[in-house]
Design a protein around this motif. Structure first.
Motif, PDB file in Angstrom:
ATOM      1  N   SER A 131       0.832  -1.196   0.000  1.00 22.64           N
ATOM      2  CA  SER A 131       0.000   0.000   0.000  1.00 22.64           C
ATOM      3  C   SER A 131       0.869   1.249   0.000  1.00 22.64           C
ATOM      4  O   SER A 131       2.094   1.186   0.214  1.00 22.64           O
ATOM      5  CB  SER A 131      -0.912   0.016   1.228  1.00 22.64           C
ATOM      6  OG  SER A 131      -0.165   0.200   2.404  1.00 22.64           O
ATOM      7  N   VAL A 132       0.237   2.423  -0.210  1.00 27.86           N
ATOM      8  CA  VAL A 132       0.983   3.673  -0.226  1.00 27.86           C
ATOM      9  C   VAL A 132       1.526   3.993   1.158  1.00 27.86           C
ATOM     10  O   VAL A 132       2.475   4.759   1.308  1.00 27.86           O
ATOM     11  CB  VAL A 132       0.094   4.829  -0.732  1.00 27.86           C
ATOM     12  CG1 VAL A 132      -0.246   4.648  -2.186  1.00 27.86           C
ATOM     13  CG2 VAL A 132      -1.166   4.966   0.112  1.00 27.86           C
ATOM     14  N   ASN A 133       0.916   3.445   2.180  1.00 28.52           N
ATOM     15  CA  ASN A 133       1.385   3.646   3.542  1.00 28.52           C
ATOM     16  C   ASN A 133       1.401   2.291   4.247  1.00 28.52           C
ATOM     17  O   ASN A 133       0.368   1.795   4.675  1.00 28.52           O
ATOM     18  CB  ASN A 133       0.469   4.620   4.282  1.00 28.52           C
ATOM     19  CG  ASN A 133       0.988   4.965   5.665  1.00 28.52           C
ATOM     20  OD1 ASN A 133       1.926   4.354   6.165  1.00 28.52           O
ATOM     21  ND2 ASN A 133       0.372   5.953   6.289  1.00 28.52           N
ATOM     22  N   ASN A 134       2.554   1.691   4.337  1.00 24.59           N
ATOM     23  CA  ASN A 134       2.647   0.363   4.930  1.00 24.59           C
ATOM     24  C   ASN A 134       3.046   0.398   6.402  1.00 24.59           C
ATOM     25  O   ASN A 134       3.420  -0.619   6.984  1.00 24.59           O
ATOM     26  CB  ASN A 134       3.629  -0.510   4.150  1.00 24.59           C
ATOM     27  CG  ASN A 134       5.015   0.112   4.060  1.00 24.59           C
ATOM     28  OD1 ASN A 134       5.325   1.068   4.761  1.00 24.59           O
ATOM     29  ND2 ASN A 134       5.848  -0.439   3.183  1.00 24.59           N
ATOM     30  N   VAL A 135       2.961   1.605   7.001  1.00 22.03           N
ATOM     31  CA  VAL A 135       3.295   1.761   8.417  1.00 22.03           C
ATOM     32  C   VAL A 135       2.038   1.923   9.262  1.00 22.03           C
ATOM     33  O   VAL A 135       1.862   1.255  10.285  1.00 22.03           O
ATOM     34  CB  VAL A 135       4.234   2.965   8.631  1.00 22.03           C
ATOM     35  CG1 VAL A 135       4.532   3.143  10.126  1.00 22.03           C
ATOM     36  CG2 VAL A 135       5.518   2.800   7.844  1.00 22.03           C
ATOM     37  N   PHE A 136       1.136   2.815   8.810  1.00 19.39           N
ATOM     38  CA  PHE A 136      -0.084   3.092   9.558  1.00 19.39           C
ATOM     39  C   PHE A 136      -1.299   2.594   8.780  1.00 19.39           C
ATOM     40  O   PHE A 136      -1.342   2.696   7.556  1.00 19.39           O
ATOM     41  CB  PHE A 136      -0.229   4.590   9.828  1.00 19.39           C
ATOM     42  CG  PHE A 136       0.893   5.166  10.638  1.00 19.39           C
ATOM     43  CD1 PHE A 136       0.962   4.951  11.998  1.00 19.39           C
ATOM     44  CD2 PHE A 136       1.890   5.910  10.030  1.00 19.39           C
ATOM     45  CE1 PHE A 136       2.000   5.481  12.751  1.00 19.39           C
ATOM     46  CE2 PHE A 136       2.934   6.439  10.762  1.00 19.39           C
ATOM     47  CZ  PHE A 136       2.989   6.221  12.132  1.00 19.39           C
ATOM     48  N   PRO A 137      -2.322   2.078   9.454  1.00 22.75           N
ATOM     49  CA  PRO A 137      -3.538   1.636   8.758  1.00 22.75           C
ATOM     50  C   PRO A 137      -4.347   2.823   8.257  1.00 22.75           C
ATOM     51  O   PRO A 137      -4.156   3.959   8.712  1.00 22.75           O
ATOM     52  CB  PRO A 137      -4.298   0.865   9.846  1.00 22.75           C
ATOM     53  CG  PRO A 137      -3.846   1.486  11.126  1.00 22.75           C
ATOM     54  CD  PRO A 137      -2.405   1.854  10.912  1.00 22.75           C
ATOM     55  N   MET A 138      -5.253   2.562   7.342  1.00 20.92           N
ATOM     56  CA  MET A 138      -6.080   3.618   6.771  1.00 20.92           C
ATOM     57  C   MET A 138      -6.881   4.344   7.845  1.00 20.92           C
ATOM     58  O   MET A 138      -7.059   5.565   7.807  1.00 20.92           O
ATOM     59  CB  MET A 138      -7.016   3.015   5.710  1.00 20.92           C
ATOM     60  CG  MET A 138      -7.926   4.019   5.034  1.00 20.92           C
ATOM     61  SD  MET A 138      -8.766   3.338   3.587  1.00 20.92           S
ATOM     62  CE  MET A 138      -9.682   1.980   4.318  1.00 20.92           C
ATOM     63  N   CYS A 139      -7.379   3.607   8.846  1.00 22.58           N
ATOM     64  CA  CYS A 139      -8.240   4.207   9.861  1.00 22.58           C
ATOM     65  C   CYS A 139      -7.485   5.118  10.815  1.00 22.58           C
ATOM     66  O   CYS A 139      -8.107   5.838  11.607  1.00 22.58           O
ATOM     67  CB  CYS A 139      -8.975   3.126  10.644  1.00 22.58           C
ATOM     68  SG  CYS A 139      -7.895   2.123  11.701  1.00 22.58           S
ATOM     69  N   ASP A 140      -6.160   5.124  10.750  1.00 23.34           N
ATOM     70  CA  ASP A 140      -5.382   5.961  11.646  1.00 23.34           C
ATOM     71  C   ASP A 140      -5.655   7.441  11.429  1.00 23.34           C
ATOM     72  O   ASP A 140      -5.463   8.252  12.345  1.00 23.34           O
ATOM     73  CB  ASP A 140      -3.887   5.678  11.445  1.00 23.34           C
ATOM     74  CG  ASP A 140      -3.012   6.420  12.427  1.00 23.34           C
ATOM     75  OD1 ASP A 140      -3.120   6.144  13.632  1.00 23.34           O
ATOM     76  OD2 ASP A 140      -2.234   7.296  11.996  1.00 23.34           O
ATOM     77  N   SER A 141      -6.120   7.808  10.227  1.00 20.48           N
ATOM     78  CA  SER A 141      -6.401   9.218   9.924  1.00 20.48           C
ATOM     79  C   SER A 141      -7.888   9.548  10.006  1.00 20.48           C
ATOM     80  O   SER A 141      -8.273  10.699   9.806  1.00 20.48           O
ATOM     81  CB  SER A 141      -5.871   9.565   8.524  1.00 20.48           C
ATOM     82  OG  SER A 141      -6.476   8.745   7.535  1.00 20.48           O
TER      83      SER A 141
END
Length: 322
Positions: A131-141
């Protein structure tokens, strides 16, 4: 097909569009919606509410239809607000596509997407290596999340999601059948940032849920309409702890009496809106008498009677005037 071709033309001529609302355009097919996702690289706000033909595939890059490497890299990358209310054909696969591409979504509306299951929740709270962000999940934002009328979610799935929602402020769980006092207690303990909560038609919610809210949250807006188990006791506990409440909607909560109104007026000094429509145990005449002793509060009650607004020492009537 005509409407979809017009959308494709729009994507070619106005590639820098940031906000797009195609709510209710039911003749837009996959051709049009796919063009929106693939061409509008600067798109930050997308409203596809009630777009009947919306499908899972549009959130995935299709090399056969668009061979541009840049399209694959930029597709949906800037998206922050997505409204898919009543898009009844989307499934968990849609959330998989969003998981891979969207790292900035702060407002997600999935109300009425009844095919979604706990698998969709899993895509929200898990990270993917590609994914474009493999550190934080989508729901983090996530700051605003609307899951109303998504009937296949379970308490276990919601718990796992709430654990990863670190900045969630606005949550709508109206009509979600698994919601009960235990789920609300769990929510309050792991999501203390929530300020706006909607629990309409969560029929298993009782005074215990309000006690959990009172002990853990600082709510400004609460909707408990049609929660028939709630009584004056729950309202009293809530009003003491959440005295910063700005609006309370309690339609058809028929166990509430004028005691609840008096307690709210006394404890919630910031209260501006109170909706007690169809609360049959509330005496309107007494309500009007007490309303005039408090600061400006708009009170809505049974539609057969004009609503009342307390303004300082007087009472203004809102609604039809003879």
């Amino acid at each position: 097909m005509f409407f979809s071709l017009r959308v494709v033309t729009l994507t070619d001529q106005c590639p820098r569009i940031e906000h797009l609302n195609i709510c209710g355009l039911n003749r837009v097919t996959e051709i049009g919606t796919r063009a929106i996702c693939a061409h509008f690289w600067h798109l930050s706000c997308l409203n596809v509410e009630d777009v009947f033909l919306l499908s899972d595939d549009i959130f995935f890059y299709n090399r056969d239809m668009d061979g541009r490497v840049a399209a694959d890299e930029q597709m949906l990358k800037a998206l922050t607000v997505l409204n898919m209310k009543d898009c009844i054909h989307i499934t968990d696969t849609t959330l998989e596509g969003l998981q891979l591409r969207c790292a900035k979504i702060h407002t997600l509306v999935l109300q009425g997407c009844h095919q979604l299951t706990d698998r969709a929740l899993q895509f929200m709270f898990e990270t993917a290596s590609d994914s474009v962000n493999n550190v934080f999940p989508m729901c983090d934002s996530f700051k605003t999340l609307n899951l109303a009328s998504c009937l296949k979610f379970s308490a276990v799935g919601l718990h796992a999601l709430f654990l990863k929602c670190g900045v969630l402020e606005d949550l709508d769980l109206s009509g979600v059948t698994c919601i009960n006092d235990a789920v609300i207690q769990d929510l309050c303990e792991i999501c203390p940032t929530i300020q706006r909560l909607r629990l309409r038609r969560c029929i298993y919610v009782s005074d215990m849920a309000l006690c959990s809210i009172a002990s853990a949250l600082w709510l400004e807006h609460l909707d408990i309409s049609y929660c028939s188990k709630i009584t004056n006791t729950g309202i009293e506990v809530l009003s003491v702890a959440c005295n910063g409440l700005i609006s309370l909607t309690a339609k058809r909560v028929r166990k509430l009496t004028n005691k609840s109104i008096n307690i709210l007026f006394q404890n919630c000094n910031l209260l501006k809106e109170l909706d007690v429509t169809e609360c049959d145990s509330i005496d309107v005449a007494t309500l009007e008498e007490h309303a005039k002793d408090y600061r400006m509060i708009q009170v809505k009650h049974d539609p057969t009677l004009p609503p009342v607004q307390a303004v300082g020492e007087g009472v203004k009537t809102l609604g039809k005037q003879n």
